[in-house]
Motif scaffolding. Structure first.
Motif, short mmCIF file in Angstrom:
data_model
loop_
_atom_site.label_atom_id
_atom_site.label_comp_id
_atom_site.label_asym_id
_atom_site.label_seq_id
_atom_site.Cartn_x
_atom_site.Cartn_y
_atom_site.Cartn_z
N PHE C 82 0.87 -1.56 -0.06
CA PHE C 82 0.07 -0.02 -0.23
C PHE C 82 0.72 1.50 0.05
O PHE C 82 0.48 2.05 -1.22
CB PHE C 82 -0.84 0.04 1.02
CG PHE C 82 -1.58 1.27 1.46
CD1 PHE C 82 -2.94 1.21 0.49
CD2 PHE C 82 -1.52 2.05 2.48
CE1 PHE C 82 -4.07 2.81 0.86
CE2 PHE C 82 -1.89 2.90 2.94
CZ PHE C 82 -3.13 3.19 1.59
N LEU C 83 1.79 1.29 0.81
CA LEU C 83 2.89 2.62 0.87
C LEU C 83 3.32 2.78 -0.42
O LEU C 83 4.30 3.54 -0.68
CB LEU C 83 3.81 2.03 2.33
CG LEU C 83 3.10 2.42 3.69
CD1 LEU C 83 4.17 2.24 4.71
CD2 LEU C 83 2.37 3.85 4.02
N LEU C 84 3.99 1.45 -0.60
CA LEU C 84 4.82 2.04 -2.16
C LEU C 84 3.73 2.24 -3.40
O LEU C 84 4.39 3.17 -4.32
CB LEU C 84 5.38 0.53 -2.32
CG LEU C 84 6.52 -0.12 -2.03
CD1 LEU C 84 7.19 -1.26 -2.00
CD2 LEU C 84 7.89 0.86 -1.85
N LEU C 85 2.70 1.94 -3.43
CA LEU C 85 1.52 2.30 -5.13
C LEU C 85 0.87 2.97 -4.73
O LEU C 85 1.12 3.95 -5.56
CB LEU C 85 1.42 0.76 -5.18
CG LEU C 85 2.22 -0.45 -5.86
CD1 LEU C 85 1.80 -1.57 -6.22
CD2 LEU C 85 3.30 0.50 -6.76
N ARG C 86 -0.03 2.82 -3.07
CA ARG C 86 -0.77 4.10 -3.72
C ARG C 86 -0.73 5.77 -3.53
O ARG C 86 0.40 6.04 -3.23
CB ARG C 86 -1.37 3.69 -2.20
CG ARG C 86 -2.77 4.58 -2.06
CD ARG C 86 -4.08 3.47 -2.53
NE ARG C 86 -5.42 4.14 -2.53
CZ ARG C 86 -6.00 5.25 -2.92
NH1 ARG C 86 -5.65 4.86 -4.84
NH2 ARG C 86 -7.09 5.31 -2.62
N ILE C 87 -1.17 5.69 -4.94
CA ILE C 87 -0.79 7.79 -5.23
C ILE C 87 -2.24 8.19 -4.99
O ILE C 87 -4.14 7.37 -5.28
CB ILE C 87 -0.91 7.83 -6.29
CG1 ILE C 87 -0.94 6.89 -7.38
CG2 ILE C 87 0.97 7.65 -5.93
CD1 ILE C 87 -0.78 7.52 -8.66
N ARG C 88 -2.64 9.58 -4.43
CA ARG C 88 -3.75 9.74 -5.09
C ARG C 88 -4.23 10.00 -6.48
O ARG C 88 -3.36 10.29 -7.64
CB ARG C 88 -3.97 11.73 -4.77
CG ARG C 88 -3.84 12.14 -3.11
CD ARG C 88 -3.45 13.14 -2.76
NE ARG C 88 -3.09 13.90 -1.35
CZ ARG C 88 -4.68 13.52 -0.65
NH1 ARG C 88 -5.63 14.20 -1.78
NH2 ARG C 88 -4.58 13.95 0.01
N VAL C 89 -5.50 10.26 -6.91
CA VAL C 89 -5.75 9.96 -8.16
C VAL C 89 -6.24 10.97 -8.59
O VAL C 89 -6.14 11.53 -10.21
CB VAL C 89 -7.30 9.20 -7.71
CG1 VAL C 89 -8.15 9.14 -9.81
CG2 VAL C 89 -7.26 8.11 -7.79
N GLU C 90 -6.55 12.46 -7.91
CA GLU C 90 -5.99 13.70 -8.41
C GLU C 90 -5.22 14.15 -9.12
O GLU C 90 -4.85 15.19 -9.84
CB GLU C 90 -6.73 14.37 -7.01
CG GLU C 90 -8.00 14.56 -6.45
CD GLU C 90 -7.86 13.21 -5.05
OE1 GLU C 90 -7.04 13.90 -4.82
OE2 GLU C 90 -8.83 12.59 -5.46
N GLU C 91 -4.05 13.78 -8.70
CA GLU C 91 -2.83 14.09 -9.26
C GLU C 91 -2.54 13.64 -10.73
O GLU C 91 -2.93 12.61 -11.33
CB GLU C 91 -1.18 13.37 -8.78
CG GLU C 91 -1.09 13.79 -7.22
CD GLU C 91 -0.04 13.15 -6.34
OE1 GLU C 91 0.72 12.17 -7.02
OE2 GLU C 91 -0.02 13.33 -5.48
N GLY C 92 -2.37 14.64 -11.97
CA GLY C 92 -2.20 14.08 -13.00
C GLY C 92 -2.80 14.43 -14.02
O GLY C 92 -4.14 14.28 -12.98
N PRO C 93 -3.11 14.53 -14.94
CA PRO C 93 -4.34 14.04 -16.24
C PRO C 93 -5.06 13.32 -16.14
O PRO C 93 -4.48 12.04 -15.99
CB PRO C 93 -3.73 14.61 -17.28
CG PRO C 93 -2.11 14.37 -16.88
CD PRO C 93 -1.61 14.51 -16.03
N GLU C 94 -5.99 13.52 -16.05
CA GLU C 94 -7.50 12.37 -15.75
C GLU C 94 -8.36 11.62 -16.60
O GLU C 94 -8.45 12.74 -17.84
CB GLU C 94 -7.86 12.04 -14.49
CG GLU C 94 -8.58 10.47 -14.30
CD GLU C 94 -9.24 11.01 -13.08
OE1 GLU C 94 -9.96 10.28 -12.64
OE2 GLU C 94 -9.60 11.70 -12.43
N GLU C 95 -8.11 10.50 -17.11
CA GLU C 95 -9.15 10.11 -18.68
C GLU C 95 -10.49 9.33 -18.07
O GLU C 95 -10.10 8.06 -17.24
CB GLU C 95 -8.08 9.81 -19.60
CG GLU C 95 -8.50 10.93 -20.54
CD GLU C 95 -7.55 10.13 -21.70
OE1 GLU C 95 -6.65 10.78 -22.81
OE2 GLU C 95 -7.62 9.01 -21.90
#
Lengths: 131, 81, 276
Positions: C82-95
């Motif tokens: 979880f700590l290695l991979l989980r990122i916030r979805v709001e970051e970066g362009p989303e499609e």
């Protein structure tokens, strides 16, 4: 000659386990791709687990679940009739731990791929040296 | 224990292990590794280690293959060796 | 690299094969591993714990500490993933891709603009969407309750047959993973959310350690279930069997939640939006 033959017949299982272990070790050392290295690590792990489980097997023994009848449970159990359960216990937990460590290893591989756009060890090292 | 069956499965285990290492496609590696785990499970059930065989059938052949396919799906299938 | 690897492998393999000369023959009944402690386990386990499956008795009772820390290792691996991979979805362009279910037309919404969430006809689809999956979806929907029932049977019947907390937990986790693969990750997250999953993951380890601490609080050693007899209203031997069952439930919950968490993180690369 007959002594050699009996040696082969009683030990060939161990030799095949060692072959498997060495396949895993070779993949961990010589393969360039990170996922291949992880597969090699898992093959190494299962070969060791196989070796441990084979230590517990006994000729003429059955699976380690005691025959019993409800109520009168006071008949004597002979250890020679059942195979050794101790390696099974140790390796059962080792298998589940190996899948958890596999998850962590794959998470690291995904993280590395997102950063360097490659899973090949030499390309990643070249990118690190450029910086 | 039947040694002919044991030897046949041991041979297949070594063949799938070598195949998983040498095939030049990571998805193929994942599937061959699943086959390797399942053959390992057969080997343990022949030896009488039923609990270990059950664990390997559910963990090694089931969940870890899914993890490999998921990781290959999120990265790439290509490999140089 | 290849030649060096081959050399190391051949050297190590040769040494190990040389060492097998000292081993007892394969499946030899009088080998050292089978003569010291294991006969004690086999002969006494049913009269001391009332559990016919020796593997379960040794796993959860005689070597309970070992299994407790293995469960902790699994929990730690789930947290590490979880700590290695989980990122916030709001970051970066989303499609986001939406499909009109009547006509099959697909629309794409970029950069977090407003999605047609109030329209019934539009369903969110993955970027790698496979259209004809009716058979897979239906079969999985019918099979999942039976898989879960079998997993509960495996956990509960581990005293008498092969099985136990580890196997049952993995099968329970696999049922949720099957749901995430046949439908999509979002529908499995609706049924088992991230917070519920994290709570279950820790709760499993807590049940295990709590059972041990309960024994300690009642005046016996850690994980010595015989003292729990007044709680279960039975004799100390049966109390050991029941204590093993409680521990197996803890292991099952922890393993299930960890498997689901690792799958969610690996298959969506930590974004928790589009799975396999």
């Amino acid at each position: 000659m007959t002594q050699l033959l009996s040696e082969i017949l009683t030990k060939y299982n161990y030799w095949i386990y060692i072959t498997l272990m060495m396949i895993g070790l070779y993949a961990m050392i010589a393969k360039n791709n990170l996922v291949k290295k992880i597969v090699g690590m898992n093959i190494f792990q299962t070969a060791i687990i196989l070796f441990y489980v084979s230590i517990g097997s006994k000729k003429g023994g059955t699976i380690p679940i005691i025959k019993h009848d409800h109520g009168a449970a006071s008949h004597v159990v002979h250890a020679a009739e059942y195979i050794n359960p101790l390696p099974h216990v140790l390796m059962l937990t080792a298998i589940v731990v190996s899948v958890a460590t596999l998850g962590v290893a794959l998470a690291l591989a995904i993280k590395i791929y997102h950063r360097y756009q490659s899973l090949e060890e030499d390309e990643i090292l070249a990118q690190i040296r450029e910086k | 224990m039947i040694w002919q069956l044991d030897l046949a499965i041991l041979t297949l285990v070594v063949v799938t292990a070598v195949g998983a290492i040498y095939i030049k496609d990571l998805l193929g590696t994942a599937i061959l590794f699943g086959a390797y785990s399942f053959l390992m499970c057969l080997l343990w059930s022949i030896m009488g280690a039923v609990d270990v065989a059950f664990t390997e059938a559910s963990v090694g052949a089931g969940v870890s293959t899914v993890f490999f396919v998921g990781a290959v799906f999120r990265t790439t299938r290509r490999t140089k060796d | 690299m290849k030649a060096a690897g081959l050399l190391i492998v051949i050297l190590t393999g040769g040494l190990l094969i040389y060492a097998t000369a000292d081993f007892p023959p394969w499946a030899y009944p009088q080998s050292p591993a089978s003569t010291h402690v294991s006969p004690r386990y086999i002969e006494k386990s049913i009269e001391e714990t009332a559990v016919p499956n020796v593997v379960t008795a040794v796993l959860a009772d005689y070597r309970g500490y070992d299994t407790m820390f293995e469960t902790t290792v699994i929990f730690a691996a789930g947290v590490a993933c979880f700590l290695l991979l989980r990122i916030r979805v709001e970051e970066g362009p989303e499609e986001q891709l939406f499909r009109h279910s009547l006509t099959g037309m697909t629309i794409r919404i970029k950069d977090g603009r407003k999605a047609p969430s109030d329209l019934e006809e539009f369903e969110r689809i993955d970027a790698h969407w496979v259209p004809q999956d009716l058979i897979i979806k239906t079969v999985c929907r019918i099979l999942i309750p039976f898989i879960q029932l079998f997993a509960l049977y495996v956990i509960a019947f581990g005293h008498h047959s092969p099985g136990g907390g580890f196997q049952g937990g993995v099968i329970l986790g696999a049922s949720v993973i099957v749901l995430a693969m046949s439908h999509d990750l979002r529908s499995s997250l609706q049924r088992m959310g991230e917070k519920v999953n994290a709570l279950l993951c820790a709760a499993g380890v807590l049940i295990y350690a709590g059972t041990g601490a309960l024994c300690l609080a009642m005046g016996e050693n850690f994980l010595d279930y015989g003292i729990l007899a007044p709680l279960f209203r039975c004799d100390p031997v049966m109390a050991r069997s029941n204590g093993i069952f409680m521990v197996e439930i803890g292991v099952g919950i922890a393993v299930m939640a960890t498997m689901i968490r690792i799958y969610n993180n690996v298959s969506s690369a930590g974004r928790y939006d589009e799975g396999l």
